[in-house]
Design an enzyme around this catalytic site. Structure first.
Site, mmCIF file in Angstrom:
data_model
loop_
_atom_site.group_PDB
_atom_site.id
_atom_site.type_symbol
_atom_site.label_atom_id
_atom_site.label_comp_id
_atom_site.label_asym_id
_atom_site.label_seq_id
_atom_site.Cartn_x
_atom_site.Cartn_y
_atom_site.Cartn_z
ATOM 1 N N HIS A 1 24.263 25.677 -34.669
ATOM 2 C CA HIS A 1 25.512 25.898 -34.672
ATOM 3 C C HIS A 1 26.142 26.686 -34.303
ATOM 4 C CE1 HIS A 1 28.942 23.190 -37.070
ATOM 5 N NE2 HIS A 1 29.548 23.780 -36.501
ATOM 6 N N HIS B 1 28.971 27.026 -31.164
ATOM 7 C CA HIS B 1 30.084 26.392 -29.739
ATOM 8 C C HIS B 1 29.675 27.521 -28.407
ATOM 9 C CE1 HIS B 1 31.259 22.779 -32.222
ATOM 10 N NE2 HIS B 1 31.226 24.034 -33.503
ATOM 11 N N HIS C 1 29.125 16.600 -36.584
ATOM 12 C CA HIS C 1 29.593 17.173 -37.605
ATOM 13 C C HIS C 1 30.114 16.537 -38.739
ATOM 14 C CE1 HIS C 1 30.507 20.900 -35.156
ATOM 15 N NE2 HIS C 1 30.799 21.689 -35.357
ATOM 16 N N GLU D 1 33.393 18.289 -43.203
ATOM 17 C CA GLU D 1 33.517 20.240 -42.912
ATOM 18 C C GLU D 1 35.196 19.679 -43.459
ATOM 19 O OE1 GLU D 1 34.940 21.495 -38.328
ATOM 20 O OE2 GLU D 1 35.594 23.320 -39.057
ATOM 21 N N ASP E 1 29.067 29.310 -36.269
ATOM 22 C CA ASP E 1 30.515 28.023 -35.574
ATOM 23 C C ASP E 1 31.010 28.776 -33.754
ATOM 24 O OD1 ASP E 1 31.342 25.862 -35.403
ATOM 25 O OD2 ASP E 1 32.657 26.027 -37.159
ATOM 26 N N ASP E 2 32.367 29.375 -34.344
ATOM 27 C CA ASP E 2 33.124 29.989 -33.618
ATOM 28 C C ASP E 2 33.034 31.614 -34.040
ATOM 29 O OD1 ASP E 2 34.042 27.291 -31.646
ATOM 30 O OD2 ASP E 2 33.970 26.826 -34.048
HETATM 31 N N1 HPA Z 1 34.895 21.974 -36.065
HETATM 32 C C1 HPA Z 1 34.970 20.856 -35.217
HETATM 33 N N2 HPA Z 1 34.854 21.215 -34.326
HETATM 34 C C2 HPA Z 1 35.092 22.691 -33.906
HETATM 35 C C3 HPA Z 1 34.367 23.358 -34.126
HETATM 36 C C4 HPA Z 1 34.249 23.747 -35.545
HETATM 37 O O1 HPA Z 1 34.272 23.864 -36.474
HETATM 38 N N3 HPA Z 1 34.580 24.462 -33.262
HETATM 39 C C5 HPA Z 1 34.512 23.497 -31.782
HETATM 40 N N4 HPA Z 1 34.409 22.694 -31.808
HETATM 41 ZN ZN ZN Z 2 31.057 23.779 -35.649
#
Ligand code: HPA
Ligand code: ZN
Length: 335
Positions: free
Chosen positions: A16, A18, A196, A199, A277-278
């Site tokens: 996971h 991006h 996703h 979240e 994630d990021d």
């Molecule tokens: N959640 C949803 N969309 C996203 C995320 C995230 O953490 N990071 C990049 N796009």
């Molecule tokens: Zn994500």
């Protein structure tokens, strides 16, 4: 954060990530200069100062602003290569990365420019760093179904370069059901499916992702925990969850790392994996996320090893590659 030798040496699989979320402030400023793109935040201090989020949308606003510096094939290559070098140094052995083509084509960047830069770096990563990979194209859920279908059309000539599709961006108010037809089509085209869900959105969105989109993995999935019957179903079906601990804290979906539900999720029988994630926005790559769940919610070495093994199992790697990754992990744990 002090990274333990155990975490640093553990062979890891990331499911996971991006790629646009791995754009570090330094590279963002460098590319802004190279491409003559004006940024609202003018230096690294101002960017880091802005990275204080109270919800997903706060982050997304900066994430889309940040990616505006990416214009050329070389930019996408440099971005992806920088990520691969970082995680190679953290003994990450296989990665499945997301990209958001609509975040670029909407700015007039050709789909092929984006794909080619990312793919070329992934291929180099496999050759020179020994990191195997899968590429997953995400649809932005705040955009329309028609926009998603148009993006799929752009992807189809490159079917062999994109392994799966996912669903990301603003969650609340954009339930998976809006994309049922799009995912059915993607399934018919042979793409692996992830989304996703849960979240920020409710447990019901996770159920829709499973029942309507028929995903093979759920990205995040935390809020499924609010529906024990759903948790039992997901556990029984063996549908893996890609959990992102530092992301959850930074977006305030979890108030502090000590209270992260990962231990409870595992105890409930869910096939949990640990991911970043990021990382450029949330304060850590793979090692930092693994260390965070050992330091915070006190996940044991055994717990972390199970999560690492789950990620191999949950990956879209070939059976041969999975076997090699399992052997590598077992050899490390035995030593
Ligand atoms: N959640 C949803 N969309 C996203 C995320 C995230 O953490 N990071 C990049 N796009
Ligand atoms: Zn994500």
């Amino acid at each position: 954060m002090e990274i333990s030798d155990f975490v640093a040496g553990l062979p890891k699989v990331e499911l996971h990530l991006h790629i646009e979320g791995s754009l570090e402030p330094g590279m963002m400023l460098e590319l802004a200069k190279r491409n003559d793109i004006p940024l609202i935040h003018k230096d690294e201090a101002a960017l880091l100062e802005a990275y204080q989020f109270t919800q997903l949308q706060d982050f997304l606003d900066l994430y889309y602003e940040g990616m505006s510096v990416l214009l050329t094939e070389r930019d996408f290559y440099d971005l992806t290569w920088a990520y691969l070098e970082k995680v190679a140094a953290q003994n990450t052995r296989h990665v499945e990365i997301f990209f958001d083509p609509q975040g670029h084509t909407s700015r007039g960047i050709a789909f092929e420019t984006v794909l080619s830069g990312i793919r070329r770096a992934l291929d180099d990563g496999e050759r020179h760093l020994g990191i195997s990979n899968r590429l997953i194209m995400c649809f932005l859920r705040h955009l329309s179904e028609a926009d998603g279908f148009a993006t799929l059309e752009q992807a189809l000539p490159h079917r062999d370069e994109i392994y799966g599709v996912g669903l990301d961006s603003s969650e609340l108010g954009y339930p998976p059901s809006r994309f049922e037809r799009l995912f059915t089509r993607c399934r018919d085209e042979g793409f692996a499916l992830v989304a996703h869900a849960g979240e920020e959105g409710p447990a019901h969105y996770v159920q829709e992702a499973v029942d309507l989109l028929r995903v093979q993995r759920i990205d995040h999935g935390n809020r499924a925990m609010e529906d024990p019957a759903l948790v039992a179903r997901i556990a029984k079906a063996g549908i893996p969850l890609t959990v992102c601990p530092l992301s959850n804290v930074r977006l305030q979906n979890v108030d502090r790392i000590e209270n992260h539900p990962i231990g409870r999720m595992m105890a409930a029988g869910l096939k949990v994996t640990i991911n970043s994630d990021d990382p450029a926005y949330f304060g850590g790559y793979m090692n930092e996320n693994f260390q965070a769940v050992m330091d915070g919610p006190n996940l044991s070495r055994d717990g972390v090893a199970i999560a690492a093994s789950n990620a191999i199992e949950a990956s879209f790697a070939t059976p041969e590659r999975k076997e090699a990754l399992h052997a590598e992990l077992q050899a490390y744990l035995a030593a």
